[in-house]
Scaffold this active site. Sequence first.
Site: not given
Length: 324
Positions: A237, A266, A285
Site C-alpha cells: 500500500r 492514485e 498498481h
Amino acid sequence: MKPEVLLYKSLPDDLRTRLDEHFTVTVISDLTMENAEKQADIFARAKGIIGSSSKVDAALLDKMPKLRAASTISVGYDNFDVDALNQRGVVLMHTPTVLTETVADTMMALVLSSARRVVEVAERVKAGEWRSSIGPDWFGIDVHHKKMGILGMGRIGLALAQRAHHGFGMPILYNARKHHEEAESRFNAQYCDLDTLLRESDFLCISLPLTGQTHHMIGREQLAKMKPSAILINAGRGPVVDEAALIEALQNHTIYAAGLDVFEQEPLPVTSPLLKLPNVVALPHIGSATHETRYGMARDAVDNLIAALSGKVEKNCVNPQVLR
C-alpha cells in the site's frame, strides 16, 4: 424473494449470471453519499454490496440499515471502516489467496527492472542513444545472491521469498509481527528487527496492508538507515512509505532506486517528482492485473457474497467475530 444487492463494478458475463441467480442485483457506479441520497430506497433495501475501490464508512452504512454483507474484489480492505461494520453486524469478505502468485511476480519484476535499469535504458535505446558499445553510465547492479529483505511475511512475502531464494540464490531476511516457521524452514529466512532489515537488505520489499501502525512506517529516518546501493520495492500500500521522504532519498542518492506499484495518491499525479527521476520504476498498481487473476478475484468475491448471505462462510472473512 431474492436478497437485494448493489454491484458497483462490472463483472464477466458468467459471474454476473451467477450473481443474478442468487440475488436481485442493482448496478450503480459507486458507493458515494451522492448516490446513496439519490437512490435512497435502493440503498435502504440492500442486504449486500459487491465491488471495489469505493469508501464504506459509518455515514454510508447509516444509509444501509439492512446491509448484512460486503464483498470487496480485492485483498486490501482499507476502504472499509471495519469497526463500523462490526458495530452493525456486517460481514466483510475479501479475496486474499487468488492474487498471491501474480503480485509476487510483479514484485520480482520490479526488483529486476529497478536493478538493471530496464525501463530507463530501453527508453534510451528508443531515443536513438545507443550508437556504440555501452559504458558504465548504462550499467545496473546484480540481483543474484544479494540480500532480499521482506517487510511483511504473509502469503505474498512467502511467494516472493520462494522466487528470490530458489530462482536467484538470494539470502532472505524478514520482519513481521511474528516468526514465520515455513519461511525459515523452506528458505532459511532469518527473522530480524526493522533496523537490521533496513541496514542489511540490498532489496527492501514491502508487502504490508495499510493500518494505523503501518502508515508511514518507512520514512526519512528509516530510509537513512538503508545502504546507498539498496533498492526499495513497494507493492503493498502506498501510504506505508512516506512519499515525500522517499523522493528526497532518491534525489539525494540516499538509496539507489525504487520500484513502485503503489502510491500515496492514485492515480499518481502527473506533477509527481517520481515521474522525473530516472532511478524510479513506476507502475499503475498492476500487482494483480492479469486477465486470469482479475477473473479469479471477481469469482471469489461473488462466491464470498453468496456464502455470507446464505450463512455458509468458511473462508475469506475479515471480521469473523461478527458471525459469532
